[in-house]
Design a protein around this motif. Structure first.
Motif, PDB file in Angstrom:
ATOM      1  N   GLN A 163      -0.461   7.273  -0.032  1.00 21.95           N
ATOM      2  CA  GLN A 163       0.959   7.010  -0.748  1.00 21.95           C
ATOM      3  C   GLN A 163       0.631   7.086  -2.202  1.00 21.95           C
ATOM      4  OE1 GLN A 163       3.942   7.405   0.589  1.00 21.95           O
ATOM      5  NE2 GLN A 163       3.969   6.862   2.812  1.00 21.95           N
ATOM      6  N   VAL A 164      -0.216   6.702  -2.591  1.00 22.96           N
ATOM      7  CA  VAL A 164      -0.481   6.522  -4.178  1.00 22.96           C
ATOM      8  C   VAL A 164      -1.731   7.013  -4.469  1.00 22.96           C
ATOM      9  CG1 VAL A 164      -0.719   4.784  -5.953  1.00 22.96           C
ATOM     10  CG2 VAL A 164       0.771   4.158  -3.894  1.00 22.96           C
ATOM     11  N   PRO A 165      -1.667   8.420  -4.772  1.00 19.19           N
ATOM     12  CA  PRO A 165      -3.226   8.941  -4.943  1.00 19.19           C
ATOM     13  C   PRO A 165      -3.566   8.522  -6.559  1.00 19.19           C
ATOM     14  CG  PRO A 165      -1.044  10.424  -5.476  1.00 19.19           C
ATOM     15  CD  PRO A 165      -0.745   9.333  -4.704  1.00 19.19           C
ATOM     16  N   ALA A 166      -4.881   8.654  -6.587  1.00 18.39           N
ATOM     17  CA  ALA A 166      -5.734   8.047  -8.090  1.00 18.39           C
ATOM     18  C   ALA A 166      -5.377   9.479  -8.881  1.00 18.39           C
ATOM     19  CB  ALA A 166      -6.992   7.996  -7.728  1.00 18.39           C
ATOM     20  N   PRO A 167      -5.393   8.847 -10.222  1.00 24.09           N
ATOM     21  CA  PRO A 167      -5.360   7.538 -11.015  1.00 24.09           C
ATOM     22  C   PRO A 167      -4.012   6.714 -10.676  1.00 24.09           C
ATOM     23  CG  PRO A 167      -5.074   9.142 -12.655  1.00 24.09           C
ATOM     24  CD  PRO A 167      -5.032  10.018 -11.457  1.00 24.09           C
ATOM     25  N   ALA A 168      -4.206   5.387 -10.595  1.00 23.57           N
ATOM     26  CA  ALA A 168      -2.961   4.714 -10.449  1.00 23.57           C
ATOM     27  C   ALA A 168      -3.522   3.018 -10.672  1.00 23.57           C
ATOM     28  CB  ALA A 168      -2.611   4.781  -9.019  1.00 23.57           C
ATOM     29  N   ASP A 169      -2.843   2.263 -11.197  1.00 21.37           N
ATOM     30  CA  ASP A 169      -3.245   0.947 -11.412  1.00 21.37           C
ATOM     31  C   ASP A 169      -2.894   0.013 -10.477  1.00 21.37           C
ATOM     32  OD1 ASP A 169      -3.967   1.700 -14.052  1.00 21.37           O
ATOM     33  OD2 ASP A 169      -1.772   1.335 -14.812  1.00 21.37           O
ATOM     34  N   GLY A 170      -3.609  -0.807  -9.826  1.00 22.61           N
ATOM     35  CA  GLY A 170      -3.449  -1.738  -8.877  1.00 22.61           C
ATOM     36  C   GLY A 170      -4.047  -3.083  -9.100  1.00 22.61           C
ATOM     37  N   LEU A 171      -3.437  -4.184  -8.236  1.00 26.31           N
ATOM     38  CA  LEU A 171      -4.019  -5.334  -8.314  1.00 26.31           C
ATOM     39  C   LEU A 171      -4.161  -5.885  -6.964  1.00 26.31           C
ATOM     40  CD1 LEU A 171      -3.975  -8.248  -9.738  1.00 26.31           C
ATOM     41  CD2 LEU A 171      -1.631  -8.668  -9.108  1.00 26.31           C
ATOM     42  N   ASP A 172      -5.360  -6.460  -6.991  1.00 23.24           N
ATOM     43  CA  ASP A 172      -5.948  -6.987  -5.578  1.00 23.24           C
ATOM     44  C   ASP A 172      -5.463  -8.621  -5.666  1.00 23.24           C
ATOM     45  OD1 ASP A 172      -7.051  -7.947  -3.350  1.00 23.24           O
ATOM     46  OD2 ASP A 172      -9.100  -7.132  -4.019  1.00 23.24           O
ATOM     47  N   PHE A 173      -4.249  -9.111  -5.099  1.00 21.83           N
ATOM     48  CA  PHE A 173      -3.896 -10.348  -5.188  1.00 21.83           C
ATOM     49  C   PHE A 173      -4.409 -11.259  -4.177  1.00 21.83           C
ATOM     50  CE2 PHE A 173      -1.037 -13.998  -4.649  1.00 21.83           C
ATOM     51  CZ  PHE A 173      -0.653 -14.300  -5.880  1.00 21.83           C
ATOM     52  N   GLY A 174      -5.161 -12.310  -4.482  1.00 25.07           N
ATOM     53  CA  GLY A 174      -5.833 -13.112  -3.529  1.00 25.07           C
ATOM     54  C   GLY A 174      -7.164 -12.515  -3.027  1.00 25.07           C
ATOM     55  N   CYS A 175      -8.039 -11.845  -4.045  1.00 25.57           N
ATOM     56  CA  CYS A 175      -9.082 -11.062  -3.631  1.00 25.57           C
ATOM     57  C   CYS A 175     -10.254 -11.772  -2.976  1.00 25.57           C
ATOM     58  CB  CYS A 175      -9.584 -10.386  -4.871  1.00 25.57           C
ATOM     59  SG  CYS A 175      -9.885 -11.449  -6.344  1.00 25.57           S
ATOM     60  N   GLY A 176     -10.167 -13.127  -3.048  1.00 25.85           N
ATOM     61  CA  GLY A 176     -11.346 -13.753  -2.845  1.00 25.85           C
ATOM     62  C   GLY A 176     -12.692 -13.738  -3.876  1.00 25.85           C
ATOM     63  N   PRO A 177     -13.942 -14.533  -3.125  1.00 27.72           N
ATOM     64  CA  PRO A 177     -14.920 -14.237  -4.197  1.00 27.72           C
ATOM     65  C   PRO A 177     -15.693 -13.238  -4.332  1.00 27.72           C
ATOM     66  CG  PRO A 177     -15.407 -15.276  -1.885  1.00 27.72           C
ATOM     67  CD  PRO A 177     -14.097 -15.104  -2.064  1.00 27.72           C
TER      68      PRO A 177
END
Length: 216
Positions: free
Chosen positions: A74-88
């Motif tokens: 759905q969202v080809p690169a390049p795009a800006d993303g956030l991994d929320f709750g990414c863990g250690p």
């Protein structure tokens, strides 16, 4: 008792096991573990510290592919993303960076710098996160506000099927899992947040933001 997602007072007992009571909201169908069973922050983090995921764990990356493959379609690169709750070990963010995405990470325990929460993104991923959140209305409102118009929220969490199967469900036995979502819950969320809903698989949904304004 208020539903932590939709604030309804129409809450009914849903199930009981040896450790906890569970309730269901009549409006949004969220299933909620009794708040008296919620772990302290220290005990919760101690549970997460037991995880042994690494950035290059092929088995874990294969598990995460159920989220990143439909996202990349759905969202080809390049795009800006956030991994929320990414863990250690933010393996999802690490992999997407290798695919030419610009990624930020946030986790209240392991990546607690709040500066990523002041940006806007083409997508936000929440993989195995929302079932841990005690105040989903607050956190989901925050997350949706981080999306650009047309942005995507990718959520991975196992979903409630029915009351009978819930009683035998291993997923509820994790003491850090306190909120449980169903198709109906995500349908309520999509309507409330003005998003479209795409149910990708048994544990992945994608919601697309429709309007430029932040969620209510």
């Amino acid at each position: 008792m208020l539903c932590p997602l939709c604030s309804s007072t129409s809450i009914n007992q849903y199930a009981k096991d040896q450790r906890r009571l569970y309730y269901q909201c009549a409006r949004c169908k969220l299933v909620i573990a009794d708040s008296t069973s919620h772990l302290s922050l220290a005990a919760e983090k101690a549970e997460y510290d037991k995880h042994e995921n690494t950035l290059d764990d092929s088995g874990y990356l294969n598990f995460l592919s159920r989220a990143y493959e439909p996202l990349m379609a759905q969202v080809p690169a390049p795009a800006d993303g956030l991994d929320f709750g990414c863990g250690p070990a933010p393996a999802l963010a690490h992999y997407l960076k290798s695919q030419n995405y610009q990624m930020a990470c946030y986790d209240k325990f392991y990546f607690s710098d709040p500066s990523p929460l002041k940006q806007r993104y083409d997508f936000v991923t929440c993989t195995e996160v929302i079932e841990h959140i005690a105040d989903p209305a607050v956190e989901l409102t925050k997350i949706v506000s981080l999306l650009k118009p047309g942005g995507w929220l990718v959520i991975m969490t196992k979903r409630v099927i029915d009351q009978s199967r819930f009683s035998q469900w291993h997923y509820k036995n994790d003491p850090t899992h306190i909120c449980f979502y169903s198709d109906a819950t995500f349908e309520w969320m999509a309507k409330f947040f003005d998003m479209t809903l795409n149910i990708v698989g048994p544990d992945v949904v994608m919601l697309q933001k429709l309007r430029a304004t932040d969620a209510r």
